[in-house]
Structures are given as C-alpha cells and as structure tokens.
Design a protein around this motif. Structure first.
Motif, mmCIF file in Angstrom:
data_model
loop_
_atom_site.group_PDB
_atom_site.id
_atom_site.type_symbol
_atom_site.label_atom_id
_atom_site.label_comp_id
_atom_site.label_asym_id
_atom_site.label_seq_id
_atom_site.Cartn_x
_atom_site.Cartn_y
_atom_site.Cartn_z
ATOM 1 N N PRO A 212 0.247 -20.186 -43.785
ATOM 2 C CA PRO A 212 1.351 -19.885 -42.852
ATOM 3 C C PRO A 212 2.126 -18.626 -43.257
ATOM 4 O O PRO A 212 3.248 -18.688 -43.747
ATOM 5 C CB PRO A 212 2.221 -21.141 -42.940
ATOM 6 C CG PRO A 212 1.962 -21.688 -44.298
ATOM 7 C CD PRO A 212 0.534 -21.357 -44.614
ATOM 8 N N ARG B 110 5.655 -17.975 -41.857
ATOM 9 C CA ARG B 110 6.713 -18.693 -42.579
ATOM 10 C C ARG B 110 7.036 -18.001 -43.900
ATOM 11 O O ARG B 110 8.208 -17.893 -44.280
ATOM 12 C CB ARG B 110 6.267 -20.139 -42.824
ATOM 13 C CG ARG B 110 7.285 -20.990 -43.466
ATOM 14 C CD ARG B 110 8.434 -21.239 -42.521
ATOM 15 N NE ARG B 110 9.522 -21.855 -43.236
ATOM 16 C CZ ARG B 110 10.755 -21.892 -42.802
ATOM 17 N NH1 ARG B 110 11.061 -21.368 -41.644
ATOM 18 N NH2 ARG B 110 11.695 -22.458 -43.498
ATOM 19 N N PHE B 111 6.014 -17.543 -44.616
ATOM 20 C CA PHE B 111 6.236 -16.821 -45.874
ATOM 21 C C PHE B 111 7.074 -15.566 -45.622
ATOM 22 O O PHE B 111 7.969 -15.235 -46.400
ATOM 23 C CB PHE B 111 4.919 -16.416 -46.526
ATOM 24 C CG PHE B 111 4.021 -17.559 -46.906
ATOM 25 C CD1 PHE B 111 4.496 -18.849 -47.052
ATOM 26 C CD2 PHE B 111 2.665 -17.341 -47.127
ATOM 27 C CE1 PHE B 111 3.668 -19.898 -47.392
ATOM 28 C CE2 PHE B 111 1.826 -18.372 -47.484
ATOM 29 C CZ PHE B 111 2.325 -19.658 -47.615
ATOM 30 N N ASN C 130 10.694 -16.585 -44.915
ATOM 31 C CA ASN C 130 11.339 -16.970 -46.172
ATOM 32 C C ASN C 130 11.719 -15.747 -46.991
ATOM 33 O O ASN C 130 12.838 -15.647 -47.502
ATOM 34 C CB ASN C 130 10.414 -17.872 -46.991
ATOM 35 C CG ASN C 130 10.242 -19.244 -46.391
ATOM 36 O OD1 ASN C 130 11.039 -19.683 -45.570
ATOM 37 N ND2 ASN C 130 9.196 -19.933 -46.782
ATOM 38 N N ASN D 106 13.486 -26.045 -55.016
ATOM 39 C CA ASN D 106 12.795 -26.165 -53.740
ATOM 40 C C ASN D 106 13.694 -25.861 -52.545
ATOM 41 O O ASN D 106 13.518 -26.426 -51.475
ATOM 42 C CB ASN D 106 12.169 -27.555 -53.591
ATOM 43 C CG ASN D 106 10.731 -27.457 -53.195
ATOM 44 O OD1 ASN D 106 10.132 -26.398 -53.217
ATOM 45 N ND2 ASN D 106 10.160 -28.578 -52.812
ATOM 46 N N HIS E 154 16.096 -22.481 -50.567
ATOM 47 C CA HIS E 154 16.345 -21.043 -50.531
ATOM 48 C C HIS E 154 17.518 -20.673 -51.436
ATOM 49 O O HIS E 154 17.508 -19.635 -52.090
ATOM 50 C CB HIS E 154 16.632 -20.580 -49.112
ATOM 51 C CG HIS E 154 15.412 -20.534 -48.261
ATOM 52 N ND1 HIS E 154 15.478 -20.596 -46.897
ATOM 53 C CD2 HIS E 154 14.101 -20.423 -48.559
ATOM 54 C CE1 HIS E 154 14.264 -20.535 -46.387
ATOM 55 N NE2 HIS E 154 13.407 -20.440 -47.380
ATOM 56 N N GLU F 229 6.966 -26.479 -52.744
ATOM 57 C CA GLU F 229 6.370 -26.775 -51.439
ATOM 58 C C GLU F 229 5.867 -25.501 -50.768
ATOM 59 O O GLU F 229 6.517 -24.456 -50.834
ATOM 60 C CB GLU F 229 7.399 -27.456 -50.536
ATOM 61 C CG GLU F 229 7.788 -28.835 -51.008
ATOM 62 C CD GLU F 229 8.835 -29.468 -50.112
ATOM 63 O OE1 GLU F 229 9.084 -28.932 -49.006
ATOM 64 O OE2 GLU F 229 9.397 -30.488 -50.519
ATOM 65 N N LEU F 230 4.726 -25.605 -50.091
ATOM 66 C CA LEU F 230 4.090 -24.443 -49.466
ATOM 67 C C LEU F 230 4.973 -23.797 -48.409
ATOM 68 O O LEU F 230 5.016 -22.579 -48.292
ATOM 69 C CB LEU F 230 2.745 -24.858 -48.850
ATOM 70 C CG LEU F 230 1.896 -23.737 -48.275
ATOM 71 C CD1 LEU F 230 1.371 -22.845 -49.399
ATOM 72 C CD2 LEU F 230 0.752 -24.300 -47.461
ATOM 73 N N ASN F 231 5.728 -24.593 -47.646
ATOM 74 C CA ASN F 231 6.548 -24.009 -46.573
ATOM 75 C C ASN F 231 7.789 -23.292 -47.100
ATOM 76 O O ASN F 231 8.509 -22.661 -46.330
ATOM 77 C CB ASN F 231 6.948 -25.067 -45.545
ATOM 78 C CG ASN F 231 7.863 -26.117 -46.129
ATOM 79 O OD1 ASN F 231 7.967 -26.285 -47.340
ATOM 80 N ND2 ASN F 231 8.508 -26.856 -45.260
ATOM 81 N N MET F 232 8.043 -23.349 -48.411
ATOM 82 C CA MET F 232 9.165 -22.632 -49.019
ATOM 83 C C MET F 232 8.713 -21.373 -49.744
ATOM 84 O O MET F 232 9.537 -20.632 -50.268
ATOM 85 C CB MET F 232 9.901 -23.545 -50.014
ATOM 86 C CG MET F 232 10.560 -24.758 -49.390
ATOM 87 S SD MET F 232 11.844 -24.338 -48.217
ATOM 88 C CE MET F 232 13.016 -23.558 -49.261
ATOM 89 N N GLY G 159 2.831 -16.660 -51.549
ATOM 90 C CA GLY G 159 1.840 -16.999 -50.538
ATOM 91 C C GLY G 159 0.518 -16.296 -50.754
ATOM 92 O O GLY G 159 -0.541 -16.829 -50.404
ATOM 93 N N SER H 98 -2.244 -18.163 -52.496
ATOM 94 C CA SER H 98 -2.974 -19.247 -51.838
ATOM 95 C C SER H 98 -4.419 -18.864 -51.537
ATOM 96 O O SER H 98 -5.229 -19.727 -51.216
ATOM 97 C CB SER H 98 -2.258 -19.660 -50.544
ATOM 98 O OG SER H 98 -2.241 -18.591 -49.638
#
Length: 195
Positions: free
Chosen positions: A12, A15-16, A19, A83, A85, A164-167, A173, A176
């Motif tokens: 994602p 999203r990265f 962030n 975890n 921001h 967590e990946l979404n953070m 990123g 990954s």
C-alpha cells in the motif's frame, strides 16, 4: 514501466506516502516553531543559566542518534506512543541544529530594531511577530527544507516505533520488497524513484 505498476500493487504505497507526508509536514512545522522561539530566546535575552543551556544544545547537536534511541524508545513506549504517528513526530519535533542555526542568525539582528518596536508600543511577542519573523524568512525556509528532507528520509526511528504495515513510512515500505530468498530490485528502484 511494469515495475512501477506491479510495485504499487504489491504494497500500500499510497498509505506509505500519506504517512510520510503527514509526519514530515507536522515535524517540520514543530521544528520551525521550536527553533525560532528557542533561538530568539538565546539570542536576545540574558538570563541565568543561558550558557549552560546553550552548552546542552551543542552537546545534543554533536551526540549521535544511536546514543539516544534506546532512552527515546523506552520513553515513547511508556507513554503508549508506539505504533502511532505521534510516536514518530514528537521526538523529531525539536532540532538542536535548528536551534543553533536560528540562534546564530538572530544574534546578528540589531537590538535597535527590536528596541524601536518596543518604544513604538509593541509587546515582546508583537515585536517578535512583526520584526523578527519577517527578517527570518530565508533561514526559516532553509531550515524547513533541511528538516523536511531529514524527516522524510528517516528510516531508523520509524523502524523502531512502528510495527503495523499501515503505519509504515516510505523508507520502511521499501523494505517490503525484500524477501527471505529473493529481492525484487526492479520494484525497489521504481518505488525509490517515486519516493
């Protein structure tokens, strides 16, 4: 071009990017505000312990981040900011380099300018806002660019705080794409180019 399209499908990255943008913008604003405020205090006011406090700023400037990361992580985890921001932003919100840079610039502003504003009826805050801030646009822009790039490219601190990946931020990123047996360098190079 397939590396760009396939790379963005595997993780994602939107999203990265969001962030990273939020963290970099908020951290840069905090750095600018704290640096100009503290730098102005060091440059224009005389108070007890001023030399000692400025010595601590210089020590923080030359101290490597690796010496601070464990106490920072312990403090961040104790207040429950892992975890999040804020866990990345708050330790990045004050820059010893920014304080030093703004203090050096603001100490060269003639005191007569500020005294003239005070004689005209301005308070200290109004003199700061109407005289010092307009003069300081160039060093603030320089500090903003340096700070934004530093926070945007920061890898080590977000790696410690975020699980967590979404953070994840963009530098996190990009990891990954690294597998246990193979690494797709085409995806990494394409996404690094955009990052």
């Amino acid at each position: 071009l397939a590396n760009f399209t396939e790379g963005f499908k595997t993780a994602p990255f939107g999203r990265f990017f969001i962030n990273s943008a939020v963290i970099a913008i908020v951290s840069t604003i905090m750095i600018l505000f704290s640096s100009i405020s503290v730098g102005y205090g060091f440059a224009q006011f005389n108070f007890r312990g001023k030399k000692l406090l400025f010595s601590l700023v210089i020590i923080a400037l030359v101290m490597p981040f690796q010496a601070l990361m464990i106490p920072l992580f312990i403090g961040t985890s104790r207040v429950g900011l892992t975890n999040t921001h804020l866990g990345i932003i708050i330790p990045s919100g004050i820059s010893a380099f920014g304080i030093f840079m703004m203090r050096q610039f603001l100490s060269n502003i003639p005191k007569e300018l500020i005294d003239a504003a005070l004689i005209d009826g301005c308070s200290q805050f109004a003199a700061f806002r109407k005289v010092v801030l307009p003069i300081s646009k160039a060093p603030l822009a320089t500090l903003a660019a340096i700070s934004f790039l530093g926070v945007w490219n920061n890898y080590q601190w977000p790696l410690m705080v975020v699980q967590e990946l979404n953070m994840f931020t963009l530098p996190l990123g990009l990891t990954s794409f690294r597998g246990s047996h193979t690494t797709n360098f085409g995806y990494i190079f394409a996404c690094s180019f955009l990052a």
